[in-house]
Design a protein around this motif. Structure first.
Motif, PDB file in Angstrom:
ATOM      1  N   THR A 156       0.490  -1.286  -0.220  1.00 59.80           N
ATOM      2  CA  THR A 156      -0.127   0.417  -0.441  1.00 59.80           C
ATOM      3  C   THR A 156       1.299   0.738   0.029  1.00 59.80           C
ATOM      4  O   THR A 156       0.657   2.232  -0.550  1.00 59.80           O
ATOM      5  CB  THR A 156      -1.156   0.143   1.590  1.00 59.80           C
ATOM      6  OG1 THR A 156      -1.666  -1.448   1.033  1.00 59.80           O
ATOM      7  CG2 THR A 156      -1.824   1.374   0.904  1.00 59.80           C
ATOM      8  N   PRO A 157       1.730   1.199   0.806  1.00 57.40           N
ATOM      9  CA  PRO A 157       2.784   2.492   1.055  1.00 57.40           C
ATOM     10  C   PRO A 157       3.291   2.744  -0.567  1.00 57.40           C
ATOM     11  O   PRO A 157       3.648   4.276  -0.922  1.00 57.40           O
ATOM     12  CB  PRO A 157       3.967   2.453   1.540  1.00 57.40           C
ATOM     13  CG  PRO A 157       3.295   1.222   3.069  1.00 57.40           C
ATOM     14  CD  PRO A 157       2.274   0.471   1.954  1.00 57.40           C
ATOM     15  N   ASP A 158       3.507   1.743  -0.984  1.00 57.03           N
ATOM     16  CA  ASP A 158       4.230   2.175  -2.935  1.00 57.03           C
ATOM     17  C   ASP A 158       2.987   3.033  -3.778  1.00 57.03           C
ATOM     18  O   ASP A 158       3.042   3.397  -4.319  1.00 57.03           O
ATOM     19  CB  ASP A 158       4.511   0.551  -3.049  1.00 57.03           C
ATOM     20  CG  ASP A 158       6.110  -0.171  -3.327  1.00 57.03           C
ATOM     21  OD1 ASP A 158       6.197   0.648  -2.872  1.00 57.03           O
ATOM     22  OD2 ASP A 158       6.425  -0.803  -3.424  1.00 57.03           O
ATOM     23  N   VAL A 159       2.087   2.371  -3.586  1.00 57.94           N
ATOM     24  CA  VAL A 159       0.301   3.228  -3.795  1.00 57.94           C
ATOM     25  C   VAL A 159       0.003   4.693  -3.319  1.00 57.94           C
ATOM     26  O   VAL A 159       0.457   5.532  -4.720  1.00 57.94           O
ATOM     27  CB  VAL A 159      -0.708   2.070  -4.317  1.00 57.94           C
ATOM     28  CG1 VAL A 159      -1.671   2.939  -4.299  1.00 57.94           C
ATOM     29  CG2 VAL A 159      -0.466   0.987  -4.603  1.00 57.94           C
ATOM     30  N   MET A 160       0.680   4.850  -2.632  1.00 62.12           N
ATOM     31  CA  MET A 160       0.029   6.281  -1.788  1.00 62.12           C
ATOM     32  C   MET A 160       1.413   6.718  -2.119  1.00 62.12           C
ATOM     33  O   MET A 160       1.093   8.151  -2.697  1.00 62.12           O
ATOM     34  CB  MET A 160       0.389   6.048  -0.616  1.00 62.12           C
ATOM     35  CG  MET A 160      -0.368   5.783   0.130  1.00 62.12           C
ATOM     36  SD  MET A 160      -0.364   5.466   2.123  1.00 62.12           S
ATOM     37  CE  MET A 160      -1.785   4.477   2.604  1.00 62.12           C
ATOM     38  N   THR A 161       2.641   6.460  -2.485  1.00 66.52           N
ATOM     39  CA  THR A 161       4.101   7.208  -2.988  1.00 66.52           C
ATOM     40  C   THR A 161       3.723   7.710  -4.183  1.00 66.52           C
ATOM     41  O   THR A 161       3.627   8.852  -4.678  1.00 66.52           O
ATOM     42  CB  THR A 161       4.669   6.261  -3.240  1.00 66.52           C
ATOM     43  OG1 THR A 161       4.617   5.531  -3.614  1.00 66.52           O
ATOM     44  CG2 THR A 161       5.893   6.219  -1.750  1.00 66.52           C
ATOM     45  N   ARG A 162       3.189   6.361  -5.287  1.00 64.07           N
ATOM     46  CA  ARG A 162       3.134   7.152  -6.668  1.00 64.07           C
ATOM     47  C   ARG A 162       1.615   7.903  -6.707  1.00 64.07           C
ATOM     48  O   ARG A 162       1.116   9.200  -8.309  1.00 64.07           O
ATOM     49  CB  ARG A 162       2.351   5.841  -7.730  1.00 64.07           C
ATOM     50  CG  ARG A 162       2.784   5.131  -7.453  1.00 64.07           C
ATOM     51  CD  ARG A 162       2.451   3.861  -8.584  1.00 64.07           C
ATOM     52  NE  ARG A 162       3.608   2.649  -8.497  1.00 64.07           N
ATOM     53  CZ  ARG A 162       3.590   1.454  -8.433  1.00 64.07           C
ATOM     54  NH1 ARG A 162       2.097   1.451  -7.660  1.00 64.07           N
ATOM     55  NH2 ARG A 162       4.373   0.496  -8.080  1.00 64.07           N
ATOM     56  N   LEU A 163       0.906   8.576  -5.420  1.00 63.42           N
ATOM     57  CA  LEU A 163       0.103   9.104  -5.178  1.00 63.42           C
ATOM     58  C   LEU A 163       0.287  10.822  -4.746  1.00 63.42           C
ATOM     59  O   LEU A 163      -0.861  11.367  -4.494  1.00 63.42           O
ATOM     60  CB  LEU A 163      -1.223   8.635  -4.782  1.00 63.42           C
ATOM     61  CG  LEU A 163      -2.236   7.733  -5.522  1.00 63.42           C
ATOM     62  CD1 LEU A 163      -2.832   7.060  -4.540  1.00 63.42           C
ATOM     63  CD2 LEU A 163      -2.271   7.903  -6.846  1.00 63.42           C
TER      64      LEU A 163
END
Length: 398
Positions: A156-163
């Motif tokens: 999930t943090p990887d997804v958040m960093t892309r955002l």
């Protein structure tokens, strides 16, 4: 119906908790490295967490026979909430060390937890001898599947960093989620009907006629746990990150599948134990898993390493429901909470020592040694368990 309800709630609470443990075990080393700490310091925090769990479990062992299990589980859920809140708010090493020691954070994503002896005693209380191993298999199946989903959530943090969110902030939010899961777990435990300990149990000593058996089992389980501490999930993730430059998303997918394989090994273990016996099932599934781990230390490519680790995952946890069932079977009802606790405490203490040693080996670039030490010690444990307990049968095997 009343006999089924507590079991259902215990299963639900286990699923919630293992979901949270699944992502925390992977995110913990990433979080600590992002804060600027070394692999050795990561290992020390893992050690502090396991050592603190051991001390809490000692206390639970004394209290379990004298207090309502439901109330103790609610207290543990409150501690889980406090742990997640503190981890999301603290950045300095010593406060983090204190939170790891005093809280419920589980770097192993396994059954090293203050919740476990309480839930084991409750499950054993609600099942017959013939149902007991299958009950523990389902309990661990639910937990392992939830842990596998939790491992996926570690991405999930990887997804958040892309955002556009910073990685550190994203991971802190995951610790907030950990606290929220603790709240949900508490709401589940509230639904369990209160059942204060009977006067007979309140007057009983924590360990009585089964003391010698429990001491022997605790000694052997501590050897197994000390070995396992060299490759707790946080450190295995760190090993994969450093040796193969695995990403968070890749690690999440891999640990999802290890969790799935472990989960479905539990009902297989219950089926096998009815034919081969609990002790034989523990030993003869464990040894091949240790061999696979030792081979992974020398495997030259990532695909081969992952295949060997998946083989290990499919076999290494088959002793979990059988071990829990065996301990509950060879002691009296009055001793069950204490026996679950006192066999867990040495496991926690022993497993607390090895992550720091593994972190030191990884920091010194001796990357294969934690895996090899773990494999060798676990094989020794299996042989000793077979030698000491092959003739002590649970009631259903007599």
């Amino acid at each position: 119906m009343q006999g089924i309800q507590p079991v259902t709630y215990v299963f639900a609470a286990r699923a919630l908790r293992d979901f949270a443990d699944g992502f925390v075990a992977i995110l913990l080393p990433v979080y600590l490295l992002a804060l600027g700490f070394s692999p050795l310091q990561v290992g020390v925090i893992a050690t502090a967490s396991l050592f603190g769990s051991a001390l809490l479990t000692i206390v639970i062992g004394f209290l379990g026979a004298h207090f309502d299990l439901r109330g103790l589980l609610l207290t543990a859920a409150g501690l889980m909430v406090a742990t997640g809140a503190a981890m999301s708010a603290v950045n300095d090493y010593l406060p983090l060390l204190a939170v790891a020691f005093a809280g419920t954070m589980n770097p192993s994503a396994g059954s090293v937890s203050v919740f476990v002896p309480l839930e084991h005693a409750m499950l054993a209380r609600e099942s017959s001898d013939l149902q007991r191993t299958s009950m523990f298999a389902r309990y661990n199946l639910v937990g392992a599947l939830a842990g596998a989903v939790g491992a996926l959530a570690a991405a999930t943090p990887d997804v958040m960093t892309r955002l556009g969110l910073e990685q550190l902030t994203a991971i802190k939010l995951m610790f907030v989620l950990y606290a929220a899961v603790g709240v949900l777990g508490g709401l589940v435990y509230v639904r369990i009907p209160p059942r204060p300990a009977s006067p007979e149990l309140q007057k009983s000593t924590p360990l009585g006629p089964s003391r010698a058996i429990v001491i022997k089992l605790a000694a052997l389980f501590s050897l197994d746990a000390f070995a396992g501490g060299f490759v707790v999930q946080s450190l295995l993730a760190l090993w994969l990150f450093e040796r193969f430059d695995l990403s968070l998303s890749q690690a999440g997918v891999f640990f999802f599948w290890t969790g799935v394989l472990s989960a479905f090994s539990f009902p297989v273990a219950a089926w096998l134990s009815k034919r081969a016996g609990l002790v034989n099932t523990m030993v003869f599934t464990h040894i091949p898993s240790s061999i696979a781990l030792g081979l992974a230390a020398f495997a030259p490519t990532l695909p081969l390493v992952l295949v060997l680790l998946l083989v290990r995952a499919a076999l290494s946890q088959m002793d979990v429901p059988t071990r829990s069932s065996y301990v509950m079977a060879v002691v009296t009802e009055a001793e069950r909470t204490a026996a679950a606790s006192f066999t867990s405490v040495p496991r926690s203490l022993a497993s607390a020592a090895s992550p720091a040693l593994a972190g030191a080996l990884l920091a010194a670039s001796y990357r294969a040694w934690p895996l090899l030490i773990c494999a060798g010690l676990k094989i020794a444990y299996d042989l000793l368990l077979l030698l000491q307990f092959r003739h002590l049968k649970p009631p259903e095997e007599c």
